[in-house]
Design a protein around this motif. Structure first.
Motif, PDB file in Angstrom:
ATOM      1  N   ARG A   7       0.805  -1.362   0.116  1.00  0.00           N
ATOM      2  CA  ARG A   7      -0.064  -0.003  -0.086  1.00  0.00           C
ATOM      3  C   ARG A   7       0.876   1.188   0.007  1.00  0.00           C
ATOM      4  N   ARG A   8       0.113   2.442  -0.500  1.00  0.00           N
ATOM      5  CA  ARG A   8       0.850   3.649  -0.315  1.00  0.00           C
ATOM      6  C   ARG A   8       0.636   4.142   0.990  1.00  0.00           C
ATOM      7  N   LEU A   9       1.639   4.896   1.587  1.00  0.00           N
ATOM      8  CA  LEU A   9       1.494   5.802   2.944  1.00  0.00           C
ATOM      9  C   LEU A   9       1.236   7.005   2.218  1.00  0.00           C
ATOM     10  N   GLY A  10       0.144   7.777   2.876  1.00  0.00           N
ATOM     11  CA  GLY A  10      -0.096   9.145   2.606  1.00  0.00           C
ATOM     12  C   GLY A  10      -0.835   8.969   1.422  1.00  0.00           C
ATOM     13  N   VAL A  11      -0.989  10.138   0.691  1.00  0.00           N
ATOM     14  CA  VAL A  11      -1.559  10.536  -0.421  1.00  0.00           C
ATOM     15  C   VAL A  11      -0.844  10.336  -1.710  1.00  0.00           C
ATOM     16  N   SER A  12      -1.448  10.270  -2.878  1.00  0.00           N
ATOM     17  CA  SER A  12      -0.652   9.958  -4.372  1.00  0.00           C
ATOM     18  C   SER A  12      -0.226  11.381  -4.521  1.00  0.00           C
ATOM     19  N   PRO A  13       1.014  11.305  -5.335  1.00  0.00           N
ATOM     20  CA  PRO A  13       1.628  12.933  -5.714  1.00  0.00           C
ATOM     21  C   PRO A  13       0.696  13.588  -6.478  1.00  0.00           C
ATOM     22  N   ARG A  14      -0.354  13.123  -7.248  1.00  0.00           N
ATOM     23  CA  ARG A  14      -1.247  13.774  -7.809  1.00  0.00           C
ATOM     24  C   ARG A  14      -2.076  14.586  -6.856  1.00  0.00           C
ATOM     25  N   HIS A  15      -2.730  14.176  -5.551  1.00  0.00           N
ATOM     26  CA  HIS A  15      -3.230  14.739  -4.627  1.00  0.00           C
ATOM     27  C   HIS A  15      -2.141  15.952  -3.782  1.00  0.00           C
ATOM     28  N   VAL A  71       4.956  14.302   5.945  1.00  0.00           N
ATOM     29  CA  VAL A  71       3.644  14.433   6.906  1.00  0.00           C
ATOM     30  C   VAL A  71       2.368  14.052   6.343  1.00  0.00           C
ATOM     31  N   LYS A  72       2.117  13.781   5.126  1.00  0.00           N
ATOM     32  CA  LYS A  72       1.001  13.459   4.590  1.00  0.00           C
ATOM     33  C   LYS A  72       0.905  11.859   4.916  1.00  0.00           C
ATOM     34  N   ALA A  73       1.950  11.326   4.982  1.00  0.00           N
ATOM     35  CA  ALA A  73       2.064   9.844   5.200  1.00  0.00           C
ATOM     36  C   ALA A  73       2.179   9.391   6.782  1.00  0.00           C
ATOM     37  N   LYS A  74       2.247  10.293   7.822  1.00  0.00           N
ATOM     38  CA  LYS A  74       2.379  10.075   8.832  1.00  0.00           C
ATOM     39  C   LYS A  74       1.335   9.429   9.598  1.00  0.00           C
ATOM     40  N   ALA A  75       0.008   9.569   9.144  1.00  0.00           N
ATOM     41  CA  ALA A  75      -1.101   8.882   9.688  1.00  0.00           C
ATOM     42  C   ALA A  75      -1.040   7.485   9.298  1.00  0.00           C
ATOM     43  N   ASP A  76      -0.351   7.035   8.241  1.00  0.00           N
ATOM     44  CA  ASP A  76      -0.356   5.721   7.710  1.00  0.00           C
ATOM     45  C   ASP A  76       0.847   4.988   8.220  1.00  0.00           C
ATOM     46  N   ILE A  77       1.657   5.752   8.826  1.00  0.00           N
ATOM     47  CA  ILE A  77       2.996   4.872   9.351  1.00  0.00           C
ATOM     48  C   ILE A  77       2.433   4.051  10.613  1.00  0.00           C
ATOM     49  N   PRO A  78       2.705   2.666  10.701  1.00  0.00           N
ATOM     50  CA  PRO A  78       2.077   1.920  11.838  1.00  0.00           C
ATOM     51  C   PRO A  78       3.116   2.237  13.137  1.00  0.00           C
ATOM     52  N   ASP A  79       2.649   2.111  14.340  1.00  0.00           N
ATOM     53  CA  ASP A  79       3.266   2.497  15.551  1.00  0.00           C
ATOM     54  C   ASP A  79       4.300   1.249  15.763  1.00  0.00           C
ATOM     55  N   VAL A  80       4.064   0.068  15.113  1.00  0.00           N
ATOM     56  CA  VAL A  80       4.879  -1.018  15.595  1.00  0.00           C
ATOM     57  C   VAL A  80       5.020  -1.897  14.168  1.00  0.00           C
TER      58      VAL A  80
END
Length: 80
Positions: A7-15, A71-80
């Motif tokens: 999966r991609r973390l964050g939004v696509s470059p287009r976004h 920064v846009k990927a931060k929410a998608d980065i797992p804690d563990v």
């Protein structure tokens, strides 16, 4: 080595405003739990500035991504 992008973390470059495709840093989670990064190769300019306790193997590159990409990927980065 056969890697599968999960999966991609964050939004696509287009976004993030890259409509030309000329610049498209991106972060992906791989099926094995590792991460792959698309960025600008800055090995030549940053290698000599690495901290004393950092090392880079000959096959490794120093890659720069934009702050916005991480920064846009931060929410998608797992804690563990």
């Amino acid at each position: 080595m056969s890697q599968i992008i999960r999966r991609r973390l964050g939004v696509s470059p287009r976004h993030r405003g890259s409509t030309s495709g000329a610049t498209c840093p991106d972060i992906f989670e791989l099926a094995d739990g590792n991460f792959a990064v698309i960025g600008t190769d800055a090995t030549t300019s940053l290698d000599s500035h690495l901290p004393a306790d950092a090392a880079r193997a000959e096959y490794e590159r120093i890659v720069v991504i934009t702050r916005e990409t991480l920064v846009k990927a931060k929410a998608d980065i797992p804690d563990v």
